[in-house]
Design a protein around this motif. Structure first.
Motif, PDB file in Angstrom:
ATOM      1  N   TRP A  57      33.471 -11.597 -58.211  1.00 40.95           N
ATOM      2  CA  TRP A  57      33.783 -12.925 -57.655  1.00 40.95           C
ATOM      3  C   TRP A  57      34.004 -12.797 -56.138  1.00 40.95           C
ATOM      4  O   TRP A  57      33.438 -13.561 -55.363  1.00 40.95           O
ATOM      5  CB  TRP A  57      35.031 -13.498 -58.354  1.00 40.95           C
ATOM      6  N   GLN A  90      32.094 -14.387 -52.820  1.00 41.66           N
ATOM      7  CA  GLN A  90      32.823 -15.330 -51.953  1.00 41.66           C
ATOM      8  C   GLN A  90      32.941 -14.873 -50.509  1.00 41.66           C
ATOM      9  O   GLN A  90      33.137 -15.685 -49.626  1.00 41.66           O
ATOM     10  CB  GLN A  90      34.281 -15.468 -52.452  1.00 41.66           C
ATOM     11  N   LYS A 138      42.480 -15.177 -56.211  1.00 42.42           N
ATOM     12  CA  LYS A 138      41.836 -16.413 -55.712  1.00 42.42           C
ATOM     13  C   LYS A 138      42.721 -17.121 -54.689  1.00 42.42           C
ATOM     14  O   LYS A 138      42.242 -17.635 -53.702  1.00 42.42           O
ATOM     15  CB  LYS A 138      41.554 -17.362 -56.882  1.00 42.42           C
ATOM     16  N   THR A 163      36.978 -12.280 -66.468  1.00 42.38           N
ATOM     17  CA  THR A 163      36.199 -12.500 -65.239  1.00 42.38           C
ATOM     18  C   THR A 163      36.240 -11.225 -64.406  1.00 42.38           C
ATOM     19  O   THR A 163      37.305 -10.621 -64.265  1.00 42.38           O
ATOM     20  CB  THR A 163      36.827 -13.652 -64.410  1.00 42.38           C
TER      21      THR A 163
END
Ligand code: CTP
Length: 204
Positions: free
Chosen positions: A121, A125, A73, A116
């Protein structure tokens, strides 16, 4: 290009000394990182593997799936291409004991919860300019299962292989983009496979 590469297994701790992990060595991710550096790219390598990181990479050491997710992230936005070679645990213990669990005569039941999905993800994104690459390790229906991951995780490329490549020096892979045909890369050293994959990504 700026590559963000994850490699190796994750460690999901049960107590202060024991963890759940898998047999991934990290060799494929490290070969990709070394090749990208050799070809003049920038590489951030996020890994829990014990291998020596290639000279020139920006190395971030992690252990658990949660730590790997945090590191991805923090670094995803500035990369042009994320390659998730890491064998991220799909489950992690609900509770981690702070002290070493003592043995007893009764059964020990471990409760796990899903981690996760980092790749999913990233697939959600990503900007149009970013490339997201996933790996699929399949022991049956390789193409069908890998294609499902390519679609469901919104990837730009899926690299499928079979369990014999875990920890091995050589690998045979099959690759596919959303609109392309399956392409086979015959069994070769992981460095040679990495060379082909990085060259392909340079042309995206
Ligand atoms: N991956 C991830 N985050 C997770 C689990 C996996 O980013 N929590 C990534 C891996 O790095 C790899 C790809 O997803 O690039 C593998 O897909 P996955 O669906 O996890 O495969 P399997 O764990 O083999 O699951 P399945 O049982 O569905 O085959």
């Amino acid at each position: 290009m700026r590559f963000l590469i994850t490699a190796g297994p994750t460690r999901e701790y049960i107590d202060s000394v024991r963890f759940i992990s898998n047999a991934s060595s990290g060799k494929t991710g490290y070969a990709l990182a070394a090749t990208a550096i050799k070809k003049g790219h920038e590489v951030t390598l996020i890994s829990s593997s014990d291998l020596q990181p290639p000279i020139g990479v920006d190395f971030i050491g992690v252990e658990s799936a949660a730590e790997m997710f945090k590191a991805v992230k923090e670094n995803f936005q500035k990369c042009d291409c994320l390659i998730m070679t890491a064998a991220v645990a799909d489950y992690t213990p609900i509770k981690k004991s702070k002290t070493k669990i003592k043995k007893s005569k009764s059964d020990l039941i471990l409760k796990l919860k899903p981690t996760t999905d980092i790749l999913s993800w990233a697939g959600k994104q990503k900007l149009k300019t970013q490339i997201v690459v996933g790996f699929a390790l399949e022991d049956k229906n390789l193409r069908k299962n890998a294609e499902k991951k390519l679609k469901e995780k919104n990837l730009d490329l899926i690299i499928a292989n079979s369990p014999d490549s875990i920890g091995a020096e050589k690998a045979a892979v099959e690759i596919k983009t959303p609109n392309g045909k399956w392409q086979k890369i015959a069994k070769a050293d992981k460095a040679a496979i990495a060379e082909k994959i990085i060259s392909l990504l340079e042309k995206f």
